[in-house]
Design a protein around this motif. Structure first.
Motif, PDB file in Angstrom:
ATOM      1  N   ALA A 151       0.835  -1.210   0.000  1.00  0.00           N
ATOM      2  CA  ALA A 151       0.000   0.000   0.000  1.00  0.00           C
ATOM      3  C   ALA A 151       0.866   1.256   0.000  1.00  0.00           C
ATOM      4  O   ALA A 151       0.597   2.210  -0.740  1.00  0.00           O
ATOM      5  CB  ALA A 151      -0.918  -0.005   1.217  1.00  0.00           C
ATOM      6  N   SER A 152       1.926   1.252   0.814  1.00  0.00           N
ATOM      7  CA  SER A 152       2.809   2.420   0.887  1.00  0.00           C
ATOM      8  C   SER A 152       3.517   2.657  -0.438  1.00  0.00           C
ATOM      9  O   SER A 152       3.698   3.804  -0.871  1.00  0.00           O
ATOM     10  CB  SER A 152       3.848   2.227   2.003  1.00  0.00           C
ATOM     11  N   GLY A 153       3.920   1.554  -1.102  1.00  0.00           N
ATOM     12  CA  GLY A 153       4.653   1.702  -2.348  1.00  0.00           C
ATOM     13  C   GLY A 153       3.792   2.133  -3.525  1.00  0.00           C
ATOM     14  O   GLY A 153       4.255   2.871  -4.400  1.00  0.00           O
ATOM     15  N   LEU A 154       2.540   1.691  -3.562  1.00  0.00           N
ATOM     16  CA  LEU A 154       1.690   1.951  -4.724  1.00  0.00           C
ATOM     17  C   LEU A 154       0.867   3.225  -4.608  1.00  0.00           C
ATOM     18  O   LEU A 154       0.497   3.816  -5.623  1.00  0.00           O
ATOM     19  CB  LEU A 154       0.744   0.767  -4.961  1.00  0.00           C
ATOM     20  N   THR A 155       0.550   3.646  -3.389  1.00  0.00           N
ATOM     21  CA  THR A 155      -0.379   4.766  -3.214  1.00  0.00           C
ATOM     22  C   THR A 155       0.139   6.048  -3.845  1.00  0.00           C
ATOM     23  O   THR A 155      -0.595   6.748  -4.567  1.00  0.00           O
ATOM     24  CB  THR A 155      -0.665   4.997  -1.722  1.00  0.00           C
ATOM     25  N   GLY A 156       1.390   6.390  -3.587  1.00  0.00           N
ATOM     26  CA  GLY A 156       1.944   7.642  -4.101  1.00  0.00           C
ATOM     27  C   GLY A 156       1.848   7.764  -5.613  1.00  0.00           C
ATOM     28  O   GLY A 156       1.280   8.739  -6.135  1.00  0.00           O
ATOM     29  N   PRO A 157       2.400   6.793  -6.370  1.00  0.00           N
ATOM     30  CA  PRO A 157       2.318   6.899  -7.834  1.00  0.00           C
ATOM     31  C   PRO A 157       0.887   6.918  -8.369  1.00  0.00           C
ATOM     32  O   PRO A 157       0.560   7.697  -9.270  1.00  0.00           O
ATOM     33  CB  PRO A 157       3.066   5.647  -8.308  1.00  0.00           C
ATOM     34  N   VAL A 158       0.012   6.051  -7.817  1.00  0.00           N
ATOM     35  CA  VAL A 158      -1.366   5.970  -8.317  1.00  0.00           C
ATOM     36  C   VAL A 158      -2.122   7.271  -8.039  1.00  0.00           C
ATOM     37  O   VAL A 158      -2.771   7.846  -8.924  1.00  0.00           O
ATOM     38  CB  VAL A 158      -2.105   4.774  -7.688  1.00  0.00           C
ATOM     39  N   VAL A 159      -2.023   7.752  -6.798  1.00  0.00           N
ATOM     40  CA  VAL A 159      -2.740   8.968  -6.435  1.00  0.00           C
ATOM     41  C   VAL A 159      -2.107  10.192  -7.109  1.00  0.00           C
ATOM     42  O   VAL A 159      -2.799  11.170  -7.406  1.00  0.00           O
ATOM     43  CB  VAL A 159      -2.799   9.127  -4.901  1.00  0.00           C
ATOM     44  N   GLY A 160      -0.817  10.130  -7.368  1.00  0.00           N
ATOM     45  CA  GLY A 160      -0.174  11.212  -8.109  1.00  0.00           C
ATOM     46  C   GLY A 160      -0.795  11.399  -9.487  1.00  0.00           C
ATOM     47  O   GLY A 160      -0.972  12.537  -9.952  1.00  0.00           O
ATOM     48  N   VAL A 161      -1.140  10.294 -10.150  1.00  0.00           N
ATOM     49  CA  VAL A 161      -1.818  10.377 -11.451  1.00  0.00           C
ATOM     50  C   VAL A 161      -3.201  11.007 -11.288  1.00  0.00           C
ATOM     51  O   VAL A 161      -3.623  11.853 -12.083  1.00  0.00           O
ATOM     52  CB  VAL A 161      -1.933   8.979 -12.084  1.00  0.00           C
ATOM     53  N   VAL A 162      -3.926  10.601 -10.235  1.00  0.00           N
ATOM     54  CA  VAL A 162      -5.250  11.163  -9.971  1.00  0.00           C
ATOM     55  C   VAL A 162      -5.162  12.675  -9.761  1.00  0.00           C
ATOM     56  O   VAL A 162      -5.982  13.449 -10.289  1.00  0.00           O
ATOM     57  CB  VAL A 162      -5.892  10.482  -8.738  1.00  0.00           C
ATOM     58  N   ILE A 163      -4.160  13.097  -9.000  1.00  0.00           N
ATOM     59  CA  ILE A 163      -3.977  14.536  -8.748  1.00  0.00           C
ATOM     60  C   ILE A 163      -3.695  15.276 -10.052  1.00  0.00           C
ATOM     61  O   ILE A 163      -4.192  16.377 -10.287  1.00  0.00           O
ATOM     62  CB  ILE A 163      -2.836  14.757  -7.734  1.00  0.00           C
ATOM     63  N   GLY A 164      -2.890  14.658 -10.932  1.00  0.00           N
ATOM     64  CA  GLY A 164      -2.590  15.272 -12.217  1.00  0.00           C
ATOM     65  C   GLY A 164      -3.837  15.518 -13.048  1.00  0.00           C
ATOM     66  O   GLY A 164      -3.917  16.491 -13.805  1.00  0.00           O
ATOM     67  N   TRP A 165      -4.828  14.661 -12.910  1.00  0.00           N
ATOM     68  CA  TRP A 165      -6.071  14.813 -13.660  1.00  0.00           C
ATOM     69  C   TRP A 165      -7.067  15.764 -12.991  1.00  0.00           C
ATOM     70  O   TRP A 165      -7.700  16.567 -13.654  1.00  0.00           O
ATOM     71  CB  TRP A 165      -6.734  13.444 -13.848  1.00  0.00           C
ATOM     72  N   TYR A 166      -7.208  15.629 -11.682  1.00  0.00           N
ATOM     73  CA  TYR A 166      -8.328  16.277 -10.997  1.00  0.00           C
ATOM     74  C   TYR A 166      -7.931  17.262  -9.892  1.00  0.00           C
ATOM     75  O   TYR A 166      -8.805  17.882  -9.284  1.00  0.00           O
ATOM     76  CB  TYR A 166      -9.258  15.216 -10.398  1.00  0.00           C
ATOM     77  N   GLY A 167      -6.656  17.395  -9.578  1.00  0.00           N
ATOM     78  CA  GLY A 167      -6.234  18.332  -8.543  1.00  0.00           C
ATOM     79  C   GLY A 167      -6.061  17.669  -7.188  1.00  0.00           C
ATOM     80  O   GLY A 167      -6.443  16.509  -6.977  1.00  0.00           O
ATOM     81  N   TYR A 168      -5.487  18.415  -6.242  1.00  0.00           N
ATOM     82  CA  TYR A 168      -5.132  17.853  -4.939  1.00  0.00           C
ATOM     83  C   TYR A 168      -6.323  17.367  -4.112  1.00  0.00           C
ATOM     84  O   TYR A 168      -6.223  16.332  -3.434  1.00  0.00           O
ATOM     85  CB  TYR A 168      -4.311  18.867  -4.138  1.00  0.00           C
ATOM     86  N   PRO A 169      -7.477  18.048  -4.106  1.00  0.00           N
ATOM     87  CA  PRO A 169      -8.591  17.524  -3.306  1.00  0.00           C
ATOM     88  C   PRO A 169      -9.002  16.110  -3.707  1.00  0.00           C
ATOM     89  O   PRO A 169      -9.445  15.312  -2.865  1.00  0.00           O
ATOM     90  CB  PRO A 169      -9.715  18.532  -3.568  1.00  0.00           C
ATOM     91  N   ALA A 170      -8.829  15.775  -5.000  1.00  0.00           N
ATOM     92  CA  ALA A 170      -9.226  14.442  -5.469  1.00  0.00           C
ATOM     93  C   ALA A 170      -8.429  13.325  -4.797  1.00  0.00           C
ATOM     94  O   ALA A 170      -8.890  12.180  -4.737  1.00  0.00           O
ATOM     95  CB  ALA A 170      -9.069  14.365  -6.986  1.00  0.00           C
ATOM     96  N   ALA A 171      -7.240  13.656  -4.274  1.00  0.00           N
ATOM     97  CA  ALA A 171      -6.453  12.646  -3.577  1.00  0.00           C
ATOM     98  C   ALA A 171      -7.224  12.085  -2.384  1.00  0.00           C
ATOM     99  O   ALA A 171      -7.194  10.878  -2.114  1.00  0.00           O
ATOM    100  CB  ALA A 171      -5.121  13.245  -3.104  1.00  0.00           C
ATOM    101  N   PHE A 172      -7.951  12.959  -1.705  1.00  0.00           N
ATOM    102  CA  PHE A 172      -8.666  12.528  -0.504  1.00  0.00           C
ATOM    103  C   PHE A 172     -10.005  11.866  -0.848  1.00  0.00           C
ATOM    104  O   PHE A 172     -10.511  11.055  -0.073  1.00  0.00           O
ATOM    105  CB  PHE A 172      -8.823  13.716   0.442  1.00  0.00           C
ATOM    106  N   LEU A 173     -10.550  12.181  -2.023  1.00  0.00           N
ATOM    107  CA  LEU A 173     -11.682  11.397  -2.520  1.00  0.00           C
ATOM    108  C   LEU A 173     -11.218   9.976  -2.813  1.00  0.00           C
ATOM    109  O   LEU A 173     -11.928   9.007  -2.511  1.00  0.00           O
ATOM    110  CB  LEU A 173     -12.274  12.043  -3.770  1.00  0.00           C
ATOM    111  N   ALA A 174     -10.017   9.846  -3.388  1.00  0.00           N
ATOM    112  CA  ALA A 174      -9.451   8.515  -3.612  1.00  0.00           C
ATOM    113  C   ALA A 174      -9.265   7.780  -2.280  1.00  0.00           C
ATOM    114  O   ALA A 174      -9.527   6.569  -2.178  1.00  0.00           O
ATOM    115  CB  ALA A 174      -8.116   8.628  -4.343  1.00  0.00           C
ATOM    116  N   GLY A 175      -8.826   8.506  -1.240  1.00  0.00           N
ATOM    117  CA  GLY A 175      -8.694   7.908   0.083  1.00  0.00           C
ATOM    118  C   GLY A 175     -10.032   7.451   0.632  1.00  0.00           C
ATOM    119  O   GLY A 175     -10.144   6.383   1.245  1.00  0.00           O
ATOM    120  N   ALA A 176     -11.085   8.247   0.402  1.00  0.00           N
ATOM    121  CA  ALA A 176     -12.425   7.865   0.851  1.00  0.00           C
ATOM    122  C   ALA A 176     -12.906   6.610   0.132  1.00  0.00           C
ATOM    123  O   ALA A 176     -13.489   5.705   0.748  1.00  0.00           O
ATOM    124  CB  ALA A 176     -13.398   9.021   0.610  1.00  0.00           C
TER     125      ALA A 176
END
Length: 403
Positions: A352-377
């Motif tokens: 989880a620690s290794g994969l979360t950063g790269p995966v969520v980084g892509v999400v942020i690139g598309w939708y912005g920083y708040p989307a990171a926490f939607l991904a967490g939800a």
């Protein structure tokens, strides 16, 4: 009143048995936490490498840890947790020696090559001493207190990592990276000295009796997967919360991270007994639900106070997920295979620690920083779904058995 005396005595006995192991975990993880903020300063500022190389040097230990979990678990079951700890901590000191050696090399390429070897060596070192202390703790206080073991040792881990940040920066500024290296050499030896004073557990001999890594995985994968999904919000928060604050021009990101830590440690200090007392399934589900609320609050936050509240709720929720899932996982494996089961369980956090950063980084690139926490939800929702499916499977098995 007299009826409570045996329980109080048991609690005191458990505390006495766990405190030395908590001290070992704390000293071992300080040797991991102190170099973390110093490495970017050294690799970028002293050796002149870019941010990509910095990320590689920091992240390579996690991959080394993942790939050595299986070995550490098998070694612990074959030779006992004391021997696992007694091998892992000196290996951590040897990693520190390689850090120190890298500072004596003038050529940047050769220096970073030796530093990389040290980071690689710290991976199996962590696997061995953490698997050993977890297994040793369960053996010393009994499987019925698995939740307490994991909660207390988790406090030691996070306290060491949290304290390691400011300590690492202070040591780097005062003594350079060589001072950080010396600290990494000495701290594991303190834990080693404590470990050698403790009584070893009896080891069940015979290879055929132990579970394989895949066998342990088959028994505990649901709980490990639920843990990995619930750990994603923690990785998101530590990686991207500061950037969220910066994107809005807010002040006080440090207070939000402190709020997460306060919520996390506070719950573990006062409620660590709950998974053992009322069951990991209930505590785990409630914990992830609270964590979900925290992530949604961070996603929707329009001011720093709301973000602070979301961080605190995330810490409160995440706090007991690890011991709650651990109680259920360890109840499903035989005592002589507990080392491989602990190693398998811990590997889910590594992934989880290794994969979360790269995966969520892509999400942020598309939708912005708040989307990171939607991904967490969404990860929390998925964790709850895995828990629910597991409880349905368990109840179905129980119905078949009764029939």
């Amino acid at each position: 009143m007299t009826m409570n005396i045996p329980t109080e005595l048991q609690e005191r006995s458990a505390a006495r048995n766990l405190l030395p192991l908590v001290a070992i975990v704390f000293s071992g993880f300080l040797s991991i936490g102190i170099p973390l903020p110093a490495l970017p300063l050294h690799v970028n500022g002293t050796l002149g490498y870019n941010a990509a190389v910095v990320g590689w040097i920091i992240g390579i230990q996690s991959f080394a840890t993942i790939f050595t979990r299986k070995f550490a678990g098998s070694y612990c079951d074959r030779h006992g947790p004391k021997q696992s700890v007694s091998l892992g901590l000196p290996l951590a000191s040897c990693a520190g020696l390689l850090y120190l050696a890298s500072t004596r090399i003038a050529d940047p390429l050769s220096s970073i090559a030796v530093l990389t070897l040290g980071r690689l060596l710290m991976g199996p070192a962590e696997s061995l001493f953490l698997t050993g202390t977890m297994t040793w703790g369960i053996g010393r206080v009994g499987v019925a207190k698995t939740g307490k073991v994991m909660a207390w040792q988790g406090i030691a881990m996070f306290a060491a990592l949290g304290l390691g940040g400011p300590l690492g920066i202070a040591i780097q500024q005062r003594f350079g990276f060589a001072g950080v290296a010396w600290t990494t050499i000495v701290l594991p030896l303190v834990g080693f000295a404590v470990a050698r004073t403790l009584t070893a557990l009896a080891v069940t001999r015979g290879h055929a009796l132990g579970l394989s890594f895949t066998g342990a995985l088959a028994l505990i994968w649901r709980f490990g997967l639920a843990l990995a999904l619930a750990a994603m919000p923690f990785a998101i928060l530590t990686s991207f919360l500061v950037l969220l604050y910066g994107s809005y021009g807010w002040q006080g990101a440090g207070y939000a991270i402190l709020g997460f830590s306060a919520g996390y440690i506070g719950v573990r200090l006062f409620f660590a007994h709950l998974p053992d007392k009322i069951g990991g399934a209930r505590v785990g589900a409630v914990s992830v639900a609270i964590e979900l609320c925290g992530q949604l609050l961070l996603w929707l936050a329009h001011d720093p106070m709301a973000a602070l509240a979301g961080s605190v709720l995330t810490g409160i929720g995440f706090s007991l997920v690890f011991p709650s899932m651990g109680v259920q996982a360890m109840a499903r494996v035989p005592a002589h295979s507990r080392g491989i089961a602990v190693a398998c369980f811990m590997a889910f956090i590594d992934v989880a620690s290794g994969l979360t950063g790269p995966v969520v980084g892509v999400v942020i690139g598309w939708y912005g920083y708040p989307a990171a926490f939607l991904a967490g939800a969404l990860a929390c929702v998925a964790s709850l779904a895995v828990m629910w499916s597991g409880s349905r499977s368990d109840s179905g098995s129980a119905t078949v058995a009764q029939g």
